[in-house]
Design an enzyme around this catalytic site. Sequence first.
Site, mmCIF file in Angstrom:
data_model
loop_
_atom_site.group_PDB
_atom_site.id
_atom_site.type_symbol
_atom_site.label_atom_id
_atom_site.label_comp_id
_atom_site.label_asym_id
_atom_site.label_seq_id
_atom_site.Cartn_x
_atom_site.Cartn_y
_atom_site.Cartn_z
ATOM 1 N N LYS A 9 1.253 -1.427 0.308
ATOM 2 C CA LYS A 9 0.073 0.248 0.169
ATOM 3 C C LYS A 9 1.074 0.825 -0.037
ATOM 4 O O LYS A 9 1.944 1.527 -0.132
ATOM 5 C CB LYS A 9 -0.923 -0.557 1.266
ATOM 6 N N GLU A 13 3.208 9.098 3.934
ATOM 7 C CA GLU A 13 5.191 9.412 3.622
ATOM 8 C C GLU A 13 5.666 7.882 3.327
ATOM 9 O O GLU A 13 6.789 7.828 2.391
ATOM 10 C CB GLU A 13 5.185 8.998 4.922
ATOM 11 N N ASP A 135 3.253 9.112 17.372
ATOM 12 C CA ASP A 135 1.432 9.055 16.606
ATOM 13 C C ASP A 135 1.166 7.682 16.612
ATOM 14 O O ASP A 135 0.613 6.830 15.902
ATOM 15 C CB ASP A 135 2.920 8.830 15.575
HETATM 16 N N1 LIG Z 1 5.339 -5.444 10.129
HETATM 17 C C1 LIG Z 1 3.742 -5.171 9.398
HETATM 18 N N2 LIG Z 1 3.303 -6.220 9.429
HETATM 19 C C2 LIG Z 1 2.119 -6.228 9.116
HETATM 20 N N3 LIG Z 1 1.133 -5.183 8.415
HETATM 21 C C3 LIG Z 1 2.060 -4.026 8.812
HETATM 22 C C4 LIG Z 1 3.084 -3.861 8.942
HETATM 23 N N4 LIG Z 1 4.079 -2.960 8.689
HETATM 24 C C5 LIG Z 1 2.553 -1.923 8.482
HETATM 25 N N5 LIG Z 1 1.558 -2.752 8.062
HETATM 26 C C6 LIG Z 1 0.666 -2.140 7.792
HETATM 27 O O1 LIG Z 1 1.179 -1.254 6.696
HETATM 28 C C7 LIG Z 1 0.233 -0.205 6.785
HETATM 29 C C8 LIG Z 1 0.829 1.477 7.555
HETATM 30 O O2 LIG Z 1 2.043 0.728 7.605
HETATM 31 P P1 LIG Z 1 2.827 2.418 8.505
HETATM 32 O O3 LIG Z 1 1.850 2.287 9.539
HETATM 33 O O4 LIG Z 1 3.944 2.111 9.227
HETATM 34 O O5 LIG Z 1 3.481 3.599 7.575
HETATM 35 P P2 LIG Z 1 2.623 4.950 6.803
HETATM 36 O O6 LIG Z 1 3.216 5.250 6.092
HETATM 37 O O7 LIG Z 1 2.554 5.963 8.429
HETATM 38 O O8 LIG Z 1 1.026 4.508 6.635
HETATM 39 P P3 LIG Z 1 0.071 5.490 7.634
HETATM 40 O O9 LIG Z 1 0.360 6.915 6.805
HETATM 41 O O10 LIG Z 1 -0.640 4.634 6.726
HETATM 42 O O11 LIG Z 1 -0.339 5.378 8.319
HETATM 43 C C9 LIG Z 1 -0.325 -0.199 8.920
HETATM 44 O O12 LIG Z 1 -1.037 0.582 9.151
HETATM 45 C C10 LIG Z 1 -0.567 -1.463 8.753
HETATM 46 O O13 LIG Z 1 -1.563 -1.888 8.221
HETATM 47 MG MG LIG Z 2 0.813 4.398 10.476
#
Ligand SMILES: Nc1ncnc2c1ncn2[C@@H]1O[C@H](COP(=O)(O)OP(=O)(O)OP(=O)(O)O)[C@@H](O)[C@H]1O
Ligand SMILES: [Mg+2]
Length: 239
Positions: A9, A13, A135
């Site tokens: 996805k 960021e 966060d």
């Molecule tokens: N280690 C992992 N195992 C399984 N799913 C994960 C893992 N890390 C992240 N995800 C999935 O991917 C999503 C986004 O990851 P993360 O929060 O680290 O990135 P982000 O760039 O902050 O995205 P967002 O803006 O959606 O918060 C999480 O909400 C979760 O659904």
């Molecule tokens: Mg996140």
Amino acid sequence: MCENLQMLKQGAEAKLYICNYLGKPTLIKERFKKNYRHPDLDTAITKERIKNEARSIVRAKVAGVKTPALYLVDFERRRIYMEHFEHSITVKDFIINVFTEDQNTEDGQSTFDSIATKIGETVRKLHDSNIIHGDLTTSNMLLVPKNNSEQNNTDWYQIDNIDIVMIDFGLSHIDTSAEDKGVDLYVLERAVISTHNDYPDLFWKILDAYKSYNINNTNEIISKFEEVRARGRKRTMVG
Ligand SMILES: Nc1ncnc2c1ncn2[C@@H]1O[C@H](COP(=O)(O)OP(=O)(O)OP(=O)(O)O)[C@@H](O)[C@H]1O
Ligand SMILES: [Mg+2]
């Protein structure tokens, strides 16, 4: 080195990919360039976020908080490689998509309470190790079956078999102050209220568990939290 790379996805960021790295299900978080920032500043900010994330993932684990295993940090490509929990669901998605159907059952209620308790205890463990997450939202908490690889049809109501895993530490920092911990709680309160407005008691259940998990220093943190909250309210009233 990384087999079967697939896009999972795109977040706010970062782009997330999954692949098989050294035979293990791996998630790659690749922070993309922000064109509105000066390139040098952008590189510096990104490097800082990656460092924060790697450092806190490891530190949290030492504190007894479950986090993904860290496999590799690649500053050049702005990537972090970590354990991918294939059978996980975010707390947010669990509450919105699974729990809502079962909220009036006894199993549903007790699972909901257990999750709130686990969240409170987990945040408390982070704070006791002076890790400020930065966060705290229900999208940054995963529910993971304890024997991750073996489960295909997870029964999320078997709560004893479920761990809470904290993720997304890019905005984290280390601080001993009650003020920063209070702010962290405030961020969580805002997130929970806006994402789960159908469950107004969720945050209070989390906070109750937070307070009772460790009584050291609790009053100071909670009064800072209330202070930050009062300031926040004033700000919204002034507009
Ligand atoms: N280690 C992992 N195992 C399984 N799913 C994960 C893992 N890390 C992240 N995800 C999935 O991917 C999503 C986004 O990851 P993360 O929060 O680290 O990135 P982000 O760039 O902050 O995205 P967002 O803006 O959606 O918060 C999480 O909400 C979760 O659904
Ligand atoms: Mg996140």
